[in-house]
Scaffold this motif. Sequence first.
Motif, PDB file in Angstrom:
ATOM      1  N   ALA A  72       0.830  -1.210   0.000  1.00  0.00           N
ATOM      2  CA  ALA A  72       0.000   0.000   0.000  1.00  0.00           C
ATOM      3  C   ALA A  72       0.865   1.261   0.000  1.00  0.00           C
ATOM      4  CB  ALA A  72      -0.921  -0.004   1.213  1.00  0.00           C
ATOM      5  N   THR A  73       1.882   1.274  -0.832  1.00  0.00           N
ATOM      6  CA  THR A  73       2.813   2.399  -0.847  1.00  0.00           C
ATOM      7  C   THR A  73       2.221   3.609  -1.572  1.00  0.00           C
ATOM      8  OG1 THR A  73       3.831   1.327  -2.768  1.00  0.00           O
ATOM      9  CG2 THR A  73       4.955   1.106  -0.680  1.00  0.00           C
ATOM     10  N   PHE A  74       2.532   4.815  -1.031  1.00  0.00           N
ATOM     11  CA  PHE A  74       2.171   6.039  -1.743  1.00  0.00           C
ATOM     12  C   PHE A  74       3.399   6.893  -2.031  1.00  0.00           C
ATOM     13  CE2 PHE A  74       1.745   7.097   2.777  1.00  0.00           C
ATOM     14  CZ  PHE A  74       2.336   8.344   2.878  1.00  0.00           C
ATOM     15  N   GLY A  75       4.582   6.322  -1.790  1.00  0.00           N
ATOM     16  CA  GLY A  75       5.846   6.957  -2.131  1.00  0.00           C
ATOM     17  C   GLY A  75       6.933   5.900  -2.123  1.00  0.00           C
ATOM     18  N   TYR A  76       7.844   5.938  -3.092  1.00  0.00           N
ATOM     19  CA  TYR A  76       8.840   4.867  -3.240  1.00  0.00           C
ATOM     20  C   TYR A  76      10.089   5.470  -3.854  1.00  0.00           C
ATOM     21  CZ  TYR A  76      10.460   0.114  -4.656  1.00  0.00           C
ATOM     22  OH  TYR A  76      11.160  -1.057  -4.831  1.00  0.00           O
ATOM     23  N   THR A  77      11.180   5.484  -3.071  1.00  0.00           N
ATOM     24  CA  THR A  77      12.452   6.020  -3.534  1.00  0.00           C
ATOM     25  C   THR A  77      13.535   4.963  -3.390  1.00  0.00           C
ATOM     26  OG1 THR A  77      11.844   8.264  -2.851  1.00  0.00           O
ATOM     27  CG2 THR A  77      14.174   7.845  -3.218  1.00  0.00           C
ATOM     28  N   GLN A  78      14.276   4.729  -4.467  1.00  0.00           N
ATOM     29  CA  GLN A  78      15.364   3.760  -4.471  1.00  0.00           C
ATOM     30  C   GLN A  78      16.692   4.519  -4.582  1.00  0.00           C
ATOM     31  OE1 GLN A  78      14.019   1.876  -8.045  1.00  0.00           O
ATOM     32  NE2 GLN A  78      13.119   0.146  -6.974  1.00  0.00           N
ATOM     33  N   ASN A  79      17.588   4.275  -3.646  1.00  0.00           N
ATOM     34  CA  ASN A  79      18.906   4.901  -3.653  1.00  0.00           C
ATOM     35  C   ASN A  79      19.967   3.817  -3.821  1.00  0.00           C
ATOM     36  OD1 ASN A  79      18.134   7.775  -2.774  1.00  0.00           O
ATOM     37  ND2 ASN A  79      17.197   6.508  -1.181  1.00  0.00           N
ATOM     38  N   ALA A  80      20.554   3.736  -5.007  1.00  0.00           N
ATOM     39  CA  ALA A  80      21.639   2.793  -5.246  1.00  0.00           C
ATOM     40  C   ALA A  80      22.934   3.417  -4.735  1.00  0.00           C
ATOM     41  CB  ALA A  80      21.758   2.480  -6.733  1.00  0.00           C
ATOM     42  N   VAL A  81      23.661   2.687  -3.900  1.00  0.00           N
ATOM     43  CA  VAL A  81      24.890   3.215  -3.314  1.00  0.00           C
ATOM     44  C   VAL A  81      26.013   3.176  -4.342  1.00  0.00           C
ATOM     45  CG1 VAL A  81      26.665   2.825  -1.560  1.00  0.00           C
ATOM     46  CG2 VAL A  81      24.237   2.649  -0.950  1.00  0.00           C
ATOM     47  N   VAL A  82      26.624   4.333  -4.572  1.00  0.00           N
ATOM     48  CA  VAL A  82      27.789   4.428  -5.459  1.00  0.00           C
ATOM     49  C   VAL A  82      29.044   4.020  -4.698  1.00  0.00           C
ATOM     50  CG1 VAL A  82      29.185   5.980  -6.880  1.00  0.00           C
ATOM     51  CG2 VAL A  82      26.693   6.265  -6.790  1.00  0.00           C
ATOM     52  N   ARG A  83      29.215   4.593  -3.507  1.00  0.00           N
ATOM     53  CA  ARG A  83      30.331   4.228  -2.633  1.00  0.00           C
ATOM     54  C   ARG A  83      30.109   4.837  -1.256  1.00  0.00           C
ATOM     55  NH1 ARG A  83      32.460   7.672  -6.363  1.00  0.00           N
ATOM     56  NH2 ARG A  83      33.187   9.721  -5.688  1.00  0.00           N
ATOM     57  N   ALA A  84      30.809   4.257  -0.279  1.00  0.00           N
ATOM     58  CA  ALA A  84      30.786   4.796   1.078  1.00  0.00           C
ATOM     59  C   ALA A  84      31.669   6.034   1.141  1.00  0.00           C
ATOM     60  CB  ALA A  84      31.263   3.747   2.068  1.00  0.00           C
ATOM     61  N   LEU A  85      31.288   6.981   1.998  1.00  0.00           N
ATOM     62  CA  LEU A  85      32.029   8.234   2.143  1.00  0.00           C
ATOM     63  C   LEU A  85      32.702   8.363   3.503  1.00  0.00           C
ATOM     64  CD1 LEU A  85      29.441  10.727   0.584  1.00  0.00           C
ATOM     65  CD2 LEU A  85      31.379   9.601  -0.543  1.00  0.00           C
ATOM     66  N   THR A  86      32.437   7.452   4.410  1.00  0.00           N
ATOM     67  CA  THR A  86      33.008   7.524   5.753  1.00  0.00           C
ATOM     68  C   THR A  86      33.755   6.226   6.065  1.00  0.00           C
ATOM     69  OG1 THR A  86      30.907   6.722   6.643  1.00  0.00           O
ATOM     70  CG2 THR A  86      31.280   9.100   6.661  1.00  0.00           C
ATOM     71  N   PRO A  90      29.232   0.453   7.201  1.00  0.00           N
ATOM     72  CA  PRO A  90      28.761  -0.892   6.876  1.00  0.00           C
ATOM     73  C   PRO A  90      28.533  -1.042   5.372  1.00  0.00           C
ATOM     74  CG  PRO A  90      27.553   0.002   8.747  1.00  0.00           C
ATOM     75  CD  PRO A  90      28.372   1.131   8.188  1.00  0.00           C
ATOM     76  N   ALA A  91      28.845  -2.218   4.867  1.00  0.00           N
ATOM     77  CA  ALA A  91      28.649  -2.479   3.442  1.00  0.00           C
ATOM     78  C   ALA A  91      27.160  -2.504   3.130  1.00  0.00           C
ATOM     79  CB  ALA A  91      29.294  -3.805   3.057  1.00  0.00           C
ATOM     80  N   VAL A  92      26.726  -1.556   2.308  1.00  0.00           N
ATOM     81  CA  VAL A  92      25.321  -1.444   1.917  1.00  0.00           C
ATOM     82  C   VAL A  92      25.275  -1.195   0.415  1.00  0.00           C
ATOM     83  CG1 VAL A  92      23.223  -0.057   2.145  1.00  0.00           C
ATOM     84  CG2 VAL A  92      24.587  -0.559   4.167  1.00  0.00           C
ATOM     85  N   ALA A  93      24.403  -1.912  -0.283  1.00  0.00           N
ATOM     86  CA  ALA A  93      24.301  -1.756  -1.730  1.00  0.00           C
ATOM     87  C   ALA A  93      23.208  -0.777  -2.132  1.00  0.00           C
ATOM     88  CB  ALA A  93      24.047  -3.108  -2.394  1.00  0.00           C
ATOM     89  N   ALA A  94      22.189  -0.616  -1.283  1.00  0.00           N
ATOM     90  CA  ALA A  94      21.077   0.277  -1.611  1.00  0.00           C
ATOM     91  C   ALA A  94      20.342   0.666  -0.337  1.00  0.00           C
ATOM     92  CB  ALA A  94      20.113  -0.399  -2.577  1.00  0.00           C
ATOM     93  N   ILE A  95      19.710   1.834  -0.401  1.00  0.00           N
ATOM     94  CA  ILE A  95      18.883   2.329   0.698  1.00  0.00           C
ATOM     95  C   ILE A  95      17.542   2.730   0.094  1.00  0.00           C
ATOM     96  CG2 ILE A  95      18.653   4.036   2.534  1.00  0.00           C
ATOM     97  CD1 ILE A  95      21.753   4.253   2.490  1.00  0.00           C
ATOM     98  N   VAL A  96      16.493   2.078   0.530  1.00  0.00           N
ATOM     99  CA  VAL A  96      15.162   2.245  -0.057  1.00  0.00           C
ATOM    100  C   VAL A  96      14.229   2.866   0.966  1.00  0.00           C
ATOM    101  CG1 VAL A  96      13.180   1.034  -1.045  1.00  0.00           C
ATOM    102  CG2 VAL A  96      15.500   0.279  -1.599  1.00  0.00           C
ATOM    103  N   GLU A  97      13.403   3.800   0.507  1.00  0.00           N
ATOM    104  CA  GLU A  97      12.365   4.383   1.367  1.00  0.00           C
ATOM    105  C   GLU A  97      11.002   4.159   0.719  1.00  0.00           C
ATOM    106  OE1 GLU A  97      11.869   8.622   3.502  1.00  0.00           O
ATOM    107  OE2 GLU A  97      11.334   8.638   1.384  1.00  0.00           O
ATOM    108  N   GLU A  98      10.091   3.562   1.497  1.00  0.00           N
ATOM    109  CA  GLU A  98       8.719   3.363   1.040  1.00  0.00           C
ATOM    110  C   GLU A  98       7.767   3.983   2.059  1.00  0.00           C
ATOM    111  OE1 GLU A  98       8.485  -0.834  -1.184  1.00  0.00           O
ATOM    112  OE2 GLU A  98       9.530  -0.950   0.749  1.00  0.00           O
ATOM    113  N   LEU A  99       6.773   4.694   1.564  1.00  0.00           N
ATOM    114  CA  LEU A  99       5.799   5.355   2.422  1.00  0.00           C
ATOM    115  C   LEU A  99       4.501   4.564   2.453  1.00  0.00           C
ATOM    116  CD1 LEU A  99       6.319   9.067   1.282  1.00  0.00           C
ATOM    117  CD2 LEU A  99       7.542   7.785   3.050  1.00  0.00           C
TER     118      LEU A  99
END
Length: 235
Positions: A149-163, A167-176
């Motif tokens: 029942a999402t009304f917002g969906y953003t996909q963030n593909a990780v290019v590289r870590a900056l700090t 932690p090793a992460v390939a993507a950060i997703v936000e769903e509303l």
Amino acid sequence: MEKVILVSQCAAADDAWCARLRGPVAAELLDLGLPGLTINVKDAAVRDSLMTLTTLNPPVAAVLSLWTDQHYGAQVAAAVELLAGESDAVAGYLVTESVPLRAPEVELGSRTPGLANVALLRRPPELDEPTWRTRWHRDHTPVAIETQATFGYTQNAVVRALTPDAPAVAAIVEELFPADAVTDLKAFFGAADDADLAARIDRMVASTARFGANRNVDTVPTSRYVLRSAVRATG
């Protein structure tokens, strides 16, 4: 313009901490001149979500999205330093943003209605990156929209870590999701009855399993606050 995501881990995060982050800390971040800033905090409104999964220790307490002209510039460095003073650990990531389903606009500084579920995804070692991205972006995206029942969906593909030591992460997703999704699985999946719910869950699990998002994942229930919108500023 570039997008950077900062992930704050904090074992002692409570509602006072959340209020400080989206209040005084947010004000200091805005003073840096960032073109865009969104803060997601794990507060009382969503903390008891049924869909919470945690692998990181300390757990993720907040996720900040920054827009900047230079991911390697002074603004991001200052933002990391500021957030580090409020957290047990901070990880920064340069990301590319895709928005399959754009969230409705709300008044800047106001809480976005409902539940903002943030997922930290890892690419399983048995999948090469092109296969993983195809299964996630091309195959899974329509399934996620159709089964939830999402009304917002953003996909963030990780290019590289900056700090360091991020932690090793390939993507950060936000769903509303609607507010009822915090405690009601039918509301989360938009299901009409138990049979519909089971069918939606089965389809979702089968899809996430194809790109490893059914394991080794953090899902963080948050309240979302857009403090400054780079989208509105540019368009």
